[in-house]
Motif scaffolding. Structure first.
Motif, PDB file in Angstrom:
ATOM      1  N   LYS A 126       0.843  -1.193   0.000  1.00 44.49           N
ATOM      2  CA  LYS A 126       0.000   0.000   0.000  1.00 44.49           C
ATOM      3  C   LYS A 126       0.878   1.241   0.000  1.00 44.49           C
ATOM      4  O   LYS A 126       1.841   1.352   0.751  1.00 44.49           O
ATOM      5  CB  LYS A 126      -0.908  -0.008   1.226  1.00 44.49           C
ATOM      6  N   ASN A 127       0.485   2.182  -0.845  1.00 44.83           N
ATOM      7  CA  ASN A 127       1.340   3.348  -1.041  1.00 44.83           C
ATOM      8  C   ASN A 127       0.527   4.630  -1.145  1.00 44.83           C
ATOM      9  O   ASN A 127       0.967   5.603  -1.751  1.00 44.83           O
ATOM     10  CB  ASN A 127       2.168   3.142  -2.321  1.00 44.83           C
ATOM     11  N   THR A 128      -0.651   4.652  -0.527  1.00 44.54           N
ATOM     12  CA  THR A 128      -1.573   5.781  -0.695  1.00 44.54           C
ATOM     13  C   THR A 128      -1.021   7.076  -0.122  1.00 44.54           C
ATOM     14  O   THR A 128      -0.932   8.099  -0.818  1.00 44.54           O
ATOM     15  CB  THR A 128      -2.922   5.449  -0.042  1.00 44.54           C
ATOM     16  N   ILE A 129      -0.646   7.043   1.137  1.00 40.90           N
ATOM     17  CA  ILE A 129      -0.154   8.267   1.790  1.00 40.90           C
ATOM     18  C   ILE A 129       1.143   8.760   1.160  1.00 40.90           C
ATOM     19  O   ILE A 129       1.276   9.955   0.859  1.00 40.90           O
ATOM     20  CB  ILE A 129      -0.006   8.034   3.307  1.00 40.90           C
ATOM     21  N   PRO A 130       2.158   7.869   0.949  1.00 35.82           N
ATOM     22  CA  PRO A 130       3.369   8.345   0.265  1.00 35.82           C
ATOM     23  C   PRO A 130       3.082   8.942  -1.111  1.00 35.82           C
ATOM     24  O   PRO A 130       3.708   9.933  -1.504  1.00 35.82           O
ATOM     25  CB  PRO A 130       4.224   7.077   0.157  1.00 35.82           C
ATOM     26  N   ARG A 131       2.108   8.366  -1.841  1.00 44.27           N
ATOM     27  CA  ARG A 131       1.769   8.924  -3.153  1.00 44.27           C
ATOM     28  C   ARG A 131       1.251  10.349  -3.020  1.00 44.27           C
ATOM     29  O   ARG A 131       1.630  11.245  -3.800  1.00 44.27           O
ATOM     30  CB  ARG A 131       0.712   8.056  -3.825  1.00 44.27           C
ATOM     31  N   LEU A 132       0.374  10.580  -2.041  1.00 44.27           N
ATOM     32  CA  LEU A 132      -0.180  11.916  -1.838  1.00 44.27           C
ATOM     33  C   LEU A 132       0.916  12.918  -1.505  1.00 44.27           C
ATOM     34  O   LEU A 132       0.932  14.048  -2.020  1.00 44.27           O
ATOM     35  CB  LEU A 132      -1.237  11.880  -0.726  1.00 44.27           C
ATOM     36  N   ILE A 133       1.839  12.504  -0.647  1.00 44.57           N
ATOM     37  CA  ILE A 133       2.937  13.397  -0.261  1.00 44.57           C
ATOM     38  C   ILE A 133       3.816  13.701  -1.475  1.00 44.57           C
ATOM     39  O   ILE A 133       4.207  14.853  -1.717  1.00 44.57           O
ATOM     40  CB  ILE A 133       3.762  12.767   0.871  1.00 44.57           C
ATOM     41  N   GLU A 134       4.164  12.663  -2.237  1.00 50.75           N
ATOM     42  CA  GLU A 134       5.028  12.846  -3.401  1.00 50.75           C
ATOM     43  C   GLU A 134       4.361  13.741  -4.450  1.00 50.75           C
ATOM     44  O   GLU A 134       5.020  14.594  -5.064  1.00 50.75           O
ATOM     45  CB  GLU A 134       5.385  11.481  -3.999  1.00 50.75           C
ATOM     46  N   THR A 142       2.089  16.001  -3.832  1.00 53.66           N
ATOM     47  CA  THR A 142       2.047  17.354  -3.278  1.00 53.66           C
ATOM     48  C   THR A 142       3.368  18.076  -3.512  1.00 53.66           C
ATOM     49  O   THR A 142       3.397  19.246  -3.922  1.00 53.66           O
ATOM     50  CB  THR A 142       1.738  17.296  -1.774  1.00 53.66           C
TER      51      THR A 142
END
Length: 626
Positions: free
Chosen positions: A16-24, A26
């Motif tokens: 799962k990579n949802t939060i890191p994707r959002l940060i990247e 951003t």
């Protein structure tokens, strides 16, 4: 198929990579916003904003690459126990260790690497270890012989007590690796092994302090008066395991390939080519592992883990090699030099696994032999159907080696047949390890490479387009050529000096000075009779870069043609592309070439020639030592 055999040997788990994707994303949005802000207000600011824009653009580009790599991380889990439960014969593996200098790469380090590979949890009759010594050092050979004697005791000890790390120096120096076995038998065996390892280290240390480790007689006679830069092939079979014992000592082979001053040896890449060929005529395992001499196997089941991937795929074309990440021990706190690569391995490594897999790291990599031989993933039929002429043209003149090449390319990795004897293959191995074996073949060159068409296409299309522009404006092809060569000359002389002048001014090292260029005028009948358009030279430093470029390419052509004359069969070491590029540069700087032989104002001043020659000499020396 039994239930056990139906289970996969490895699994790919999507993380799962949802939060890191959002940060990247951003961060990426902010980068684009910053670039937009810089562009909108660039005209109101000076040079500093332009530099900042360039730096931030480069960072944004790198960040785009990072986001793409990390977008779909994959974790791979292997099941070696399932592999062992299957009713199949494990495939052979040839292990390569490369070393080049017994001073910079102390033999005790190399010895620990070799011992850790020999003692892995894999049948000894399926392993073979080849050590490539590019220094042709009797010390390295001596240490390898002593290490083989120690390994005869170390391997049974490791298998008996399931030692977690098989490199002796690591096992005896780290108390956490102590198994905790309190039996008197283990304690006794442990003390014996530690004493044996201490004796091994003492022998190696004493040998290293001598100019010659031992009397150069018997097996060491090949090292008499050896020159590491010019010597014949040396191949020594230290251990062979003729009985084929699964719990014995695997075959150990020492190799020092032939070296001659007039033959390029291509450093580690050349050593790897020789290892592939020598092992091909001696053991011909379908898989190969290459390890640097300062590494060791920190997991005794690493071969089984690799085989889970190599054998677990539905089709061999789905997995060409298996790269294990490097792990470093006893590093400095907080990694002040940034060389531990922990974060990069965990995040970028898993991201790469979500694409086509890891990049080849140069060490700790398991290869399919057929891939190293040039088998394309799309080649379903294999190269095994190649005729004798094609095999010799690609792989060389060794009949025995080509026989096993054809077999390796056409057969399955599980059914590849090994040569009957290692010791009987030494003569053939010496042939394929000779420094001239590769010439006229595909060894040392890029095999299965269409990317070369890109620069060729650019060159052809660009120049054709430029010529058409000159023709459409009623100008001659010679006019195009003159403009083309002058563009090259100006870029390498005036523009370069102008760039350096601006840099010196920014750094306040000098002031930019405007100088009026001297105009030439014919003042006599003698001058007027000469052809116009000739180059004139003076002592200005602007002519130094062009002279350097000319000299470097002339030296390159001279070395290439000299090697062509010296080699039998008239085989050229460099490629057509290198030859064409050097000739093209010399043609562009033809005026400078004429200036080397002219006198007066049409000749390059001797001071410019001396300065250029000195800088070329420095450049050549740096290249040779790199």
């Amino acid at each position: 198929m039994s239930k056990t055999e139906a289970l996969p040997l490895y699994e790919r788990k999507h993380l799962k990579n949802t939060i890191p994707r959002l940060i990247e994303l951003t961060i990426l949005f902010l980068c684009f916003s910053l670039l937009g802000y810089r562009l909108l207000h660039l005209k109101n600011h000076g040079f500093i904003w332009l530099v900042a824009l360039l730096c931030e653009s480069w960072f944004t580009f790198i960040w785009i690459l990072v986001v793409n790599i990390k977008w779909n991380p994959i974790a791979i889990k292997t099941y070696p126990e399932r592999l062992l439960q299957r009713n199949l014969e494990l495939p052979p593996l040839d292990m390569f260790v490369t070393t080049a200098d017994p001073v910079l790469e102390p033999p005790i380090i190399t010895v620990n690497t070799v011992i850790s590979l020999l003692s892995m949890d894999y049948p000894a009759n399926k392993l073979a270890c080849y050590l490539s010594d590019d220094a042709a050092s009797p010390l390295t050979y001596f240490c390898l012989v002593e290490a083989s004697e120690f390994a005869k005791l170390w391997i049974p000890f490791c298998k008996k007590y399931n030692v977690p790390v098989r490199a002796p120096f690591r096992y005896f120096s780290d108390q956490s690796l102590f198994t905790g076995n309190s039996s008197s038998e283990f304690q006794e065996d442990w003390n014996i092994m530690k004493d044996e390892y201490r004796r091994l280290c003492q022998k190696i240390e004493e040998a290293a302090q001598k100019s010659v480790p031992c009397e150069l007689t018997g097996d060491f006679a090949a090292f008499v008066d050896i020159d590491r830069r010019s010597h014949p092939t040396i191949i020594k079979v230290i251990s062979e395991n003729k009985e084929g014992l699964p719990d014995g000592l695997p075959p150990i082979v020492y190799i020092s390939r032939e070296k001659r001053p007039n033959h390029a040896h291509h450093f580690k890449a050349g050593a790897m080519n020789v290892l592939a060929r020598v092992s091909g005529v001696m053991t011909n395992a379908p898989f190969m592992l290459n390890v640097d001499c300062d590494m060791f196997a920190n997991n005794p089941q690493v071969v089984l883990h690799a085989m889970c991937l190599l054998l677990g795929v539905k089709d061999e074309t789905d997995c060409g090699f298996v790269q294990f990440p490097q792990q470093f021990y006893d590093g400095l706190k907080d990694d002040p030099f940034g060389n531990q690569m922990v974060v990069m391995t965990k995040y970028l490594g898993r991201g790469l696994a979500g694409h086509q897999g890891q990049l080849y790291g140069g060490t700790g990599c398991f290869h399919r032999r057929k891939i190293i031989y040039g088998s394309s993933p799309e080649d379903k039929s294999g190269h095994g159907k190649m005729n004798i002429g094609d095999l010799e043209k690609t792989f060389g003149k060794s009949t025995k080696f080509n026989k096993f090449v054809a077999q390796a390319l056409s057969s399955s990795s599980r059914t590849a047949e090994s040569p009957e004897s290692i010791s009987k293959s030494i003569d053939e191995a010496c042939q394929v390890a000779s420094c001239g074996y590769e010439y006229g073949t595909a060894w040392g060159k890029e095999v299965n490479e269409p990317a070369i068409l890109i620069p060729i296409s650019i060159f052809v299309i660009f120049n054709t387009y430029c010529v058409s522009e000159y023709i459409q404006t009623n100008q001659s092809i010679k006019s195009w050529w003159n403009n083309h060569r002058m563009a090259r000359i100006i870029a390498m002389t005036a523009w370069l000096c102008g760039f350096l002048s601006v840099i010196f001014k920014i750094l306040r090292l000098s002031e930019t000075v405007f100088e009026v260029t001297k105009k030439e005028q014919s003042s006599s009948i003698e001058d007027s009779d000469k052809k116009p358009g000739r180059f004139t030279f003076d002592n200005s430093p602007v002519f130094v870069p062009g002279t350097i470029i000319l000299m470097v390419n002339l030296i390159a052509l001279g070395i290439g043609f000299w090697s062509f004359i010296q080699r039998s069969g008239g085989q050229i070491a460099w490629g057509i592309g290198e030859l064409a590029c050097s000739i093209w540069v010399v043609l562009c700087f033809w005026a400078f070439l004429k200036g080397l032989f002219e006198k007066g104002k049409y000749g390059i001043p001797s001071s410019t020639v001396y300065k250029s020659a000195a800088l070329v000499f420095v450049f050549v020396q740096i290249y040779r030592s790199s």
